[in-house]
Write a protein that holds these residues in place. Sequence first.
Motif, PDB file in Angstrom:
ATOM      1  N   ALA A 135      26.653  26.216  40.976  1.00  0.00           N
ATOM      2  CA  ALA A 135      26.784  27.085  39.796  1.00  0.00           C
ATOM      3  C   ALA A 135      27.780  28.198  40.089  1.00  0.00           C
ATOM      4  N   SER A 136      27.723  28.759  41.302  1.00  0.00           N
ATOM      5  CA  SER A 136      28.645  29.863  41.621  1.00  0.00           C
ATOM      6  C   SER A 136      30.091  29.358  41.686  1.00  0.00           C
ATOM      7  N   VAL A 137      30.284  28.174  42.226  1.00  0.00           N
ATOM      8  CA  VAL A 137      31.647  27.614  42.323  1.00  0.00           C
ATOM      9  C   VAL A 137      32.230  27.414  40.925  1.00  0.00           C
ATOM     10  N   GLU A 138      31.402  26.900  40.036  1.00  0.00           N
ATOM     11  CA  GLU A 138      31.891  26.618  38.681  1.00  0.00           C
ATOM     12  C   GLU A 138      32.312  27.916  37.965  1.00  0.00           C
ATOM     13  N   VAL A 139      31.471  28.954  38.058  1.00  0.00           N
ATOM     14  CA  VAL A 139      31.795  30.208  37.350  1.00  0.00           C
ATOM     15  C   VAL A 139      33.026  30.867  37.961  1.00  0.00           C
ATOM     16  N   ILE A 140      33.122  30.856  39.278  1.00  0.00           N
ATOM     17  CA  ILE A 140      34.292  31.488  39.917  1.00  0.00           C
ATOM     18  C   ILE A 140      35.570  30.721  39.576  1.00  0.00           C
ATOM     19  N   THR A 141      35.507  29.405  39.639  1.00  0.00           N
ATOM     20  CA  THR A 141      36.716  28.611  39.362  1.00  0.00           C
ATOM     21  C   THR A 141      37.168  28.832  37.911  1.00  0.00           C
ATOM     22  N   ARG A 142      36.222  28.781  37.002  1.00  0.00           N
ATOM     23  CA  ARG A 142      36.562  29.001  35.580  1.00  0.00           C
ATOM     24  C   ARG A 142      37.156  30.398  35.387  1.00  0.00           C
ATOM     25  N   GLY A 143      36.534  31.392  36.009  1.00  0.00           N
ATOM     26  CA  GLY A 143      36.998  32.778  35.874  1.00  0.00           C
ATOM     27  C   GLY A 143      38.417  32.940  36.407  1.00  0.00           C
ATOM     28  N   LEU A 144      38.712  32.296  37.529  1.00  0.00           N
ATOM     29  CA  LEU A 144      40.048  32.429  38.118  1.00  0.00           C
ATOM     30  C   LEU A 144      41.092  31.690  37.279  1.00  0.00           C
TER      31      LEU A 144
END
Length: 264
Positions: A135-144
């Motif tokens: 979940a953290s990887v998905e939110v960070i990748t989307r945010g970047l």
Amino acid sequence: MPDDQSRNISADAHRRAMAHCEPGLYEYQLEATLLHTFVDSGARETAYPTIIGSGRNAFVMHYCSNRAQLKAGDLVLVDAGCEYRGYVADITRSYPVSGRFSGAQRALYDIVLAAQQAAIDQVRAGNHWNDPHSASVEVITRGLVDLGLLRGEVHGLIETGDYQHFYMHRVGHWLGMGVHDVGDYRVHGAWRQLEVGMAMTVEPGVYVPADDERIPVDFRGIGIRIEDDVALTRDGVQVLSAAAPRAVAEIEYTMRHGGDLMTR
Ligand code: GLY
Ligand code: MN
Ligand code: MN
């Protein structure tokens, strides 16, 4: 599960260090504020060597020389916790030395905070160890991607591992009587299921390379990690370290008005 007191003492120490922070201090002077609160509260041992990483020192994973001077415009990453009656806390806060986040710092901070919340929401009985991390990887990748720091399609960037240019560690580890407490993460090759009574850290981070010319200057060299301690109880996930200011507004308020708790 970490002792009630170890997490309250550690959260209190973070709040006081935040209130004390200003340009010109040395990293070890923030360390002194934390250590004073620990010992003054009866916690005579740290859980691990205290990390005070300002500016690019935030990129050094187990940095603990803590000798640099704090500069206006930089963030400082403070990773510290005490041990109390055999149990430990492990908390990280990242905040602006001058008390105000810049636009770029705030944009990245809010991505890490959203990633942390998404990970915490996955700490549920029946989920497995990797669910909070994914979940953290998905939110960070989307945010970047939204900020233009990563280019491409979110799931493709996750599959190739390109997001690791900015987020290269796992979201957490077991916590208890040791800071990286014992316990398997996989059972018979499969990710372990989460159960009531487990305690762990949730600590996503973003570290923007300082020397990558494809990245807008304002973002370069910013390192942010937000780390909290959570326990899975019968009533769901509990954030044990919630008393340490975490949202941008809470941090800026604490830095402006001192260590008194903000009324919401
Ligand atoms: N402070 C050590 C860690 O966060 O794992
Ligand atoms: Mn940790
Ligand atoms: Mn830590």
